[in-house]
Design an enzyme around this catalytic site. Structure first.
Site, PDB file in Angstrom:
ATOM      1  N   ASP A   1       0.830  -1.208   0.000  1.00 44.01           N
ATOM      2  CA  ASP A   1       0.000   0.000   0.000  1.00 44.01           C
ATOM      3  C   ASP A   1       0.866   1.261   0.000  1.00 44.01           C
ATOM      4  O   ASP A   1       1.983   1.251   0.512  1.00 44.01           O
ATOM      5  CB  ASP A   1      -0.918  -0.023   1.232  1.00 44.01           C
ATOM      6  CG  ASP A   1      -2.124   0.895   1.074  1.00 44.01           C
ATOM      7  OD1 ASP A   1      -2.355   1.410  -0.047  1.00 44.01           O
ATOM      8  OD2 ASP A   1      -2.832   1.111   2.070  1.00 44.01           O
TER       9      ASP A   1
ATOM     10  N   ASN B   1     -11.105  -2.748  -5.250  1.00 37.44           N
ATOM     11  CA  ASN B   1     -10.376  -1.744  -6.041  1.00 37.44           C
ATOM     12  C   ASN B   1     -11.090  -1.372  -7.344  1.00 37.44           C
ATOM     13  O   ASN B   1     -10.727  -0.392  -7.998  1.00 37.44           O
ATOM     14  CB  ASN B   1      -8.937  -2.188  -6.325  1.00 37.44           C
ATOM     15  CG  ASN B   1      -8.017  -2.113  -5.115  1.00 37.44           C
ATOM     16  OD1 ASN B   1      -7.092  -2.921  -4.961  1.00 37.44           O
ATOM     17  ND2 ASN B   1      -8.232  -1.131  -4.237  1.00 37.44           N
TER      18      ASN B   1
HETATM   19  C1  IPE Z   1      -5.447  -2.756  -0.169  1.00 39.62           C
HETATM   20  O1  IPE Z   1      -5.119  -1.427  -0.337  1.00 39.62           O
HETATM   21  C2  IPE Z   1      -5.447  -3.454  -1.510  1.00 39.62           C
HETATM   22  C3  IPE Z   1      -4.152  -3.625  -2.121  1.00 39.62           C
HETATM   23  C4  IPE Z   1      -2.990  -3.301  -1.607  1.00 39.62           C
HETATM   24  C5  IPE Z   1      -4.174  -4.249  -3.428  1.00 39.62           C
HETATM   25  P1  IPE Z   1      -6.250  -0.300  -0.477  1.00 39.62           P
HETATM   26  O2  IPE Z   1      -5.507   0.977  -0.631  1.00 39.62           O
HETATM   27  O3  IPE Z   1      -7.191  -0.671  -1.552  1.00 39.62           O
HETATM   28  O4  IPE Z   1      -6.994  -0.405   0.926  1.00 39.62           O
HETATM   29  P2  IPE Z   1      -7.873   0.645   1.711  1.00 39.62           P
HETATM   30  O5  IPE Z   1      -8.919   1.125   0.761  1.00 39.62           O
HETATM   31  O6  IPE Z   1      -6.957   1.747   2.143  1.00 39.62           O
HETATM   32  O7  IPE Z   1      -8.415  -0.113   2.882  1.00 39.62           O
HETATM   33  C1  IPE Z   2      -1.527   0.316  -3.410  1.00 41.21           C
HETATM   34  O1  IPE Z   2      -1.366   1.693  -3.454  1.00 41.21           O
HETATM   35  C2  IPE Z   2      -1.819  -0.270  -4.768  1.00 41.21           C
HETATM   36  C3  IPE Z   2      -3.195  -0.736  -4.947  1.00 41.21           C
HETATM   37  C4  IPE Z   2      -4.135  -0.741  -4.040  1.00 41.21           C
HETATM   38  C5  IPE Z   2      -3.526  -1.248  -6.254  1.00 41.21           C
HETATM   39  P1  IPE Z   2      -2.594   2.694  -3.412  1.00 41.21           P
HETATM   40  O2  IPE Z   2      -3.007   2.999  -4.811  1.00 41.21           O
HETATM   41  O3  IPE Z   2      -3.676   2.188  -2.537  1.00 41.21           O
HETATM   42  O4  IPE Z   2      -1.909   3.968  -2.770  1.00 41.21           O
HETATM   43  P2  IPE Z   2      -2.490   4.945  -1.667  1.00 41.21           P
HETATM   44  O5  IPE Z   2      -2.999   4.096  -0.547  1.00 41.21           O
HETATM   45  O6  IPE Z   2      -3.594   5.710  -2.330  1.00 41.21           O
HETATM   46  O7  IPE Z   2      -1.340   5.788  -1.274  1.00 41.21           O
HETATM   47 MG    MG Z   3      -4.112   2.365  -0.580  1.00 40.75          MG
END
Ligand code: IPE
Ligand code: IPE
Ligand code: MG
Length: 238
Positions: A26, A74
């Site tokens: 993340d 997602n």
């Molecule tokens: C969790 O991250 C999913 C992945 C790392 C693929 P998110 O960024 O989607 O999670 P939330 O929304 O902060 O809980």
């Molecule tokens: C994790 O990074 C990747 C996926 C969930 C696909 P994020 O896209 O969630 O990045 P933040 O949490 O917005 O920084």
């Molecule tokens: Mg995230």
């Protein structure tokens, strides 16, 4: 992946009893935002981290590394971001498959990947088939993965075969052929599971770090494993 064939890249040769590590990758978006760059730039750098960490897992002797790449939630993101992520997935499989084959890494997908675009499903199935016999490390990538949905699917399959017991459900999970989960890591400072490996995490150790995924390195993984080694796991006993 030449480093993985030689001595351990980050010092130390065993993974301290850890067989299976999972990571909620993340913070790509925040990493890019800090640099006044589009989120896609963060995702791209995130793929470089996947490469580095997969190599480290292989050289540290982990049996399995499970990475959360795209959750079933997602899909709520804007279409262009989803398209960027799917594009990166295509590029990753295309560019890294030979390395998996050369380094005895088995690629596995958990989650409902069949619902992805047909060309991706085809690439995934080809990559899984071509690495199926590999035995050093399993790299399991969670795509269109949601743990509650996985448990529901497993329970339905268990019911169709007979009794719904914990053992029967576990045997039907997407992770059934992986070792028990030892350590669950989440980057970017969020302290939640976001529908990842809820069942498998029952007795996993947890390691949370503020480091954003594109900044995560093999050294961070080593730190997490070192801390794991000093923890006393009780599994409800005493
Ligand atoms: C969790 O991250 C999913 C992945 C790392 C693929 P998110 O960024 O989607 O999670 P939330 O929304 O902060 O809980
Ligand atoms: C994790 O990074 C990747 C996926 C969930 C696909 P994020 O896209 O969630 O990045 P933040 O949490 O917005 O920084
Ligand atoms: Mg995230």
């Amino acid at each position: 992946m030449s480093a993985s064939n030689g001595p351990d890249a980050v010092g130390g040769t065993a993974a301290g009893g850890v067989r299976h590590v999972a990571i909620i990758m993340d913070g790509n978006g925040r990493w890019a935002k800090k640099r006044f760059m589009p989120r896609a730039f963060g995702h791209k750098r995130g793929v470089d981290t996947v490469r580095e960490v997969a190599r480290a897992a292989r050289s540290m002797g982990l049996e399995a590394l499970t990475l959360y790449a795209f959750s079933s939630e997602n899909w709520k993101r804007p279409e262009d971001e989803i398209a960027d992520l799917m594009g990166l997935l295509r590029t990753f499989i295309r560019s890294d498959l030979d390395e998996f084959i050369a380094n005895n890494i088995r690629l596995k997908i958990i989650g409902d990947y069949q619902a992805l675009a047909p060309d991706i499903v085809e690439m995934i199935e080809d990559a899984m088939a071509r690495t199926a016999g590999n035995s050093a490390t399993t790299l399991a990538i969670a795509l269109n993965y949601g743990s509650q949905q996985e448990i529901a699917r497993a329970a339905a399959r268990a019911a169709a075969k007979g009794a719904i017991t914990a053992e029967a459900i576990e045997a039907e999970l997407d992770t059934a052929d992986l070792p028990p989960l030892d350590l669950l890591i989440r980057t970017s400072g969020e302290i939640r599971l976001s529908n990842f490996l809820l069942w498998q995490a029952a007795y996993a150790e947890m390691w949370f770090t503020d480091v954003l995924w594109p900044d995560f390195t093999a050294t961070h993984l080593k730190d997490a494993l070192d801390q794991f080694a000093s923890r006393e796991r009780r599994f409800g006993g005493r």
